[in-house]
Design a protein around this motif. Sequence first.
Motif, short mmCIF file in Angstrom:
data_model
loop_
_atom_site.label_atom_id
_atom_site.label_comp_id
_atom_site.label_asym_id
_atom_site.label_seq_id
_atom_site.Cartn_x
_atom_site.Cartn_y
_atom_site.Cartn_z
N LEU A 169 0.87 -1.18 0.00
CA LEU A 169 0.00 0.00 0.00
C LEU A 169 0.90 1.23 0.00
O LEU A 169 1.94 1.24 0.67
CB LEU A 169 -0.89 0.04 1.24
N THR A 170 0.52 2.25 -0.77
CA THR A 170 1.33 3.46 -0.85
C THR A 170 0.64 4.60 -0.10
O THR A 170 -0.48 4.98 -0.44
CB THR A 170 1.57 3.86 -2.32
N PHE A 171 1.33 5.13 0.90
CA PHE A 171 0.79 6.21 1.73
C PHE A 171 1.44 7.53 1.33
O PHE A 171 2.67 7.60 1.20
CB PHE A 171 1.06 5.91 3.21
N PRO A 172 0.64 8.58 1.11
CA PRO A 172 1.18 9.85 0.62
C PRO A 172 2.03 10.57 1.67
O PRO A 172 1.92 10.27 2.87
CB PRO A 172 -0.07 10.66 0.27
N PRO A 173 2.84 11.52 1.25
CA PRO A 173 3.66 12.29 2.19
C PRO A 173 2.80 12.95 3.28
O PRO A 173 1.64 13.27 3.07
CB PRO A 173 4.32 13.35 1.31
N ARG A 174 3.43 13.08 4.45
CA ARG A 174 2.86 13.81 5.61
C ARG A 174 1.78 13.05 6.36
O ARG A 174 1.32 13.51 7.41
CB ARG A 174 2.31 15.19 5.21
N LEU A 175 1.34 11.91 5.85
CA LEU A 175 0.26 11.19 6.53
C LEU A 175 0.77 10.58 7.84
O LEU A 175 1.89 10.08 7.91
CB LEU A 175 -0.26 10.07 5.61
N LYS A 176 -0.07 10.66 8.87
CA LYS A 176 0.25 10.03 10.16
C LYS A 176 -0.76 8.92 10.41
O LYS A 176 -1.96 9.14 10.28
CB LYS A 176 0.18 11.07 11.29
N PHE A 177 -0.26 7.73 10.77
CA PHE A 177 -1.16 6.62 11.04
C PHE A 177 -0.47 5.61 11.93
O PHE A 177 0.73 5.72 12.22
CB PHE A 177 -1.64 5.98 9.73
N ALA A 178 -1.23 4.62 12.38
CA ALA A 178 -0.67 3.57 13.25
C ALA A 178 -1.16 2.21 12.76
O ALA A 178 -2.33 2.05 12.41
CB ALA A 178 -1.10 3.81 14.69
N VAL A 179 -0.25 1.24 12.75
CA VAL A 179 -0.58 -0.14 12.40
C VAL A 179 -0.67 -0.93 13.70
O VAL A 179 0.33 -1.06 14.42
CB VAL A 179 0.49 -0.76 11.48
N PHE A 180 -1.85 -1.44 14.02
CA PHE A 180 -2.07 -2.14 15.29
C PHE A 180 -2.28 -3.63 15.02
O PHE A 180 -2.91 -4.01 14.03
CB PHE A 180 -3.30 -1.56 16.00
N THR A 181 -1.78 -4.47 15.91
CA THR A 181 -2.02 -5.91 15.79
C THR A 181 -2.57 -6.46 17.10
O THR A 181 -2.09 -6.11 18.18
CB THR A 181 -0.74 -6.67 15.39
N TRP A 182 -3.57 -7.31 16.99
CA TRP A 182 -4.13 -7.97 18.18
C TRP A 182 -3.32 -9.19 18.57
O TRP A 182 -3.21 -9.53 19.74
CB TRP A 182 -5.58 -8.37 17.93
N TYR A 183 -2.76 -9.89 17.58
CA TYR A 183 -2.12 -11.19 17.85
C TYR A 183 -0.66 -11.27 17.42
O TYR A 183 -0.03 -12.30 17.58
CB TYR A 183 -2.91 -12.30 17.13
N GLY A 184 -0.10 -10.19 16.86
CA GLY A 184 1.29 -10.21 16.39
C GLY A 184 1.35 -10.14 14.87
O GLY A 184 0.47 -10.67 14.18
N ALA A 185 2.35 -9.43 14.35
CA ALA A 185 2.49 -9.28 12.89
C ALA A 185 3.89 -8.79 12.55
O ALA A 185 4.60 -8.24 13.40
CB ALA A 185 1.45 -8.27 12.38
N THR A 186 4.26 -9.00 11.29
CA THR A 186 5.50 -8.42 10.77
C THR A 186 5.15 -7.46 9.65
O THR A 186 4.42 -7.82 8.71
CB THR A 186 6.46 -9.49 10.23
N ILE A 187 5.63 -6.23 9.77
CA ILE A 187 5.34 -5.18 8.80
C ILE A 187 6.62 -4.85 8.04
O ILE A 187 7.71 -4.80 8.62
CB ILE A 187 4.84 -3.90 9.52
N GLU A 188 6.48 -4.61 6.73
CA GLU A 188 7.64 -4.19 5.93
C GLU A 188 7.36 -2.80 5.35
O GLU A 188 6.28 -2.56 4.82
CB GLU A 188 7.87 -5.20 4.79
#
Length: 434
Positions: A62-81
């Motif tokens: 997924l491509t997120f535009p400049p300046r965007l603020k967000f959080a990736v939350f996991t309930w059970y565990g995850a690996t993010i790249e």
Amino acid sequence: MAYGGAATGMLGAPAAPNIKQVKLERESELRIEVAYDTPLRLRLLNGTAEIFGTELPPEMWLTFPPRLKFAVFTWYGATIEMDGPTETDYTADETPMVSYVNVHAVLEGRRSRAKGSESSQGPRVIVVGPTDSGKSTLCRMLLSWAAKQGWKPTFVDLDIGQGSITTPGCIGATPIELPIDSVEGISLEMPLVYFYGHTTPSQNVDLYRALVKELSQILEKQFTGSAESRAAGMVINTMGWIEGVGYELILHAIDTFSANVVLVLGQEKLFSMLRDVLKNKPNVDVVKLQKSGGVVSRTSKVRQKTRSFRIREYFYGIANDLSPHSNIANFSDLFVYRIGGGPQAPRSALPIGADPVANPLRVTAVNIDRDLLHVVLAVSYAQEPEQIVSSNVAGFIYVTDIDLQRRKITYLAPTAGDLPSKYLIMGTLTWLET
């Protein structure tokens, strides 16, 4: 040294892109602020994770535009790249997500009970709290979780300062049929939008109240005719002005929309005041929630910049993928109006029987001149000028040039062709296209 071709590392192998992997433990989140001038690509490698209530698809960039603020939350565990630079990114294991999802579970039960009863009303949730307490983010989560369960809740946005549904300076409502897109935000099919025209209610408090009432009356009619919408209920986002007139406007919104759940974010005093004033309404629950540690306080200058980006997004899209049209019209083809006539004298200061001259809901014609340059105008659905206050709007145009000699106005519009109405509303909303 060769110019051109891909950059290479040792032994001619391609240089590794700016890729970073982050392993998240259960009930933790990765908080990200995308770089100011470069988009960020992100994907879920394994496990499950969500962004503000919307699940990430596995192994899809997924491509997120400049300046965007967000959080990736996991309930059970995850690996993010992640691929690309960020202003900041860090993991946090202290989040209020469990309390948020517990609220969702209670709302889910109320929706189910309302569905089984003809006269019953689903939850009408209003989220209140000071500026930068995470109100719009909590709204987004509650809406996305409900949509994931098959409901179509109505999102009501009363925050004229930022504008989650459309441009700042508006209040509006739209049904949420699917979890909200992690990148694009709220999908707009046919939003119901009223143009207030300013970014603070203190400019014309009476007009703000009147528009809130208009919006609620239309939604009541829709709910009366749709058992599905009535059971799904609504989630209402509010402004960060919580003292004085701001507090009165919160009470007005609770009353006008018949809210039965009041969620107070990050403000003990506001929670205490609302609990006391609403204690005589047994059907209204006031709930105190902790704000997320990922919420960042913004200066007024940063909020102003964010407003400017929101207006730009309306015309050009979040990823610059829209093509607005420049159009030219004769002065005689368009009619511009302003609502309100300045400060209103108290009736006690007037002769008996006299009406205040400066009526805050008075519709006044505006001459088309250079003062309209760089102004954002709303296109009203009104059939007559008298209907402007009570009419919703079709969209917005941005004035780029005024030719007084030829009596021509040049404006930017989302689409080509004639405007859906000749009646335009002017406030104090301006934008300098960069």
